[in-house]
Design an enzyme around this catalytic site. Sequence first.
Site, PDB file in Angstrom:
ATOM      1  N   CYS A 113       0.863  -1.183   0.000  1.00  0.00           N
ATOM      2  CA  CYS A 113       0.000   0.000   0.000  1.00  0.00           C
ATOM      3  C   CYS A 113       0.899   1.233   0.000  1.00  0.00           C
ATOM      4  O   CYS A 113       1.318   1.710   1.055  1.00  0.00           O
ATOM      5  CB  CYS A 113      -0.911  -0.032   1.226  1.00  0.00           C
ATOM      6  SG  CYS A 113      -2.179   1.232   1.242  1.00  0.00           S
ATOM      7  N   CYS A 120      -8.242   5.457  -7.286  1.00  0.00           N
ATOM      8  CA  CYS A 120      -7.688   6.037  -6.065  1.00  0.00           C
ATOM      9  C   CYS A 120      -7.642   7.556  -6.170  1.00  0.00           C
ATOM     10  O   CYS A 120      -7.258   8.099  -7.204  1.00  0.00           O
ATOM     11  CB  CYS A 120      -6.293   5.485  -5.812  1.00  0.00           C
ATOM     12  SG  CYS A 120      -5.534   6.084  -4.282  1.00  0.00           S
TER      13      CYS A 120
END
Length: 423
Positions: free
Chosen positions: A160, A354
């Site tokens: 991440c 995102c």
Amino acid sequence: MATIIVVGAGLGGMSAAYELKAELGQQHEVILINNKPDFEFTPSNPWIAVEWRQRKETSIPIEPYVRKKSIRFIASGLESLNAAQQQLELADGQKLNYDFLVLCTGPELAFDEITGAGPDAGGTSSVCTLTHAEHCRDNVNKLINEPGHVIVGAMPGASCFGPAYEYAFILDKHLRDKKVRKSVPMTFITSEPYIGHLGLNGVGDSKGMLESELRQRDISWICNAKTLGIIDGKMEIDELDEDGNVKRHHSLPYQHAMMLPAFRGIAPLRSIEGLVNPRGFVLVDDHQRNPKYPQIYAAGVCIAIPPLSKTPVPTGVPKTGYMIESMVRAITHNIKAELMGQQPTCKATWNAICLADMGDTGAAFVAMPQIPPRNVAWFKKGKWVHLAKIGFEKYFLHKMQIGDTEPMYERFMLKYLGIDKLE
């Protein structure tokens, strides 16, 4: 009546509980289990670290809201799972049987794999949880009073990367606002083979754009960085070449460091043969169902996805919000089908969307599908992304309060991104 238990109340777990109850109705029981009483909007954690948000603004109590939808909530962690007997035991001693189990546990944070790393060891800060972000905030306040070198980035095995970039840019803006940025050199340390790799082999021009943003903010970087540990107040790093050989060793003293760790599956699941891979991530088929224990479904960060390609320093594949939402919807329809005597047929759409805040601007990327080759690889920046993320935070928390089961990404984010449909 069937009993469906959802373990974990993050983005995936909360959505799964609401959607399962809406689809299955009162004739089946849905139980939601979480190791804490509150839902936390994790994407806001970098803002918590610089006091742009407070805990009460990014978290809500779970029980009052899910009770309105006739979902039973238990605030206790998972202690053990007997997959063969379809029974789990909680930390408070309760034993529960299930007909179907949906694992949305999220990850365990593997700080212990790097000597001295993590808030508990005291070597680095984190924004992975709200509590970690509050600890990071205290460290940032100390930095403002005692300026010095800052390190931000991601350790070996991390998957991440977006929050590391976000935090670097947000902290830069915060330090400029506090008039101390000139006294704070910043270095971005990442296990990625290049800036903007993101665990996805890049998306559009993510490499060029993020390199440019780092340069504009006077943030230097080291890629292919194998963080070895925190020793005597310094971060020890081997910078590797493309063949995985040590190119250069760095010993960097610092005043403040925020490093994202590698993830692994949670401890109660890691020893169950056939359920998880060697890192403890849940194995699932195309229908989000475990091949050995077909009564168990899983979604989100806890599932196993192999890396896209081998990199000099190990990197993982991120599981973004839209992907998790799609997994949850597939699980809901597949469990409903099974309860009706049919075979599961629904598959998740593994697209990545995102919104990354950069303090006073932002970057958005779309990868359709997430794993290349892609139909769409799109990466853009602008003030509108910063504003969109603020709006999405408010929208999502409201959605969790009212139990809205409509696809949030398609309904909210796509109107900002200008894409008609995700497929």
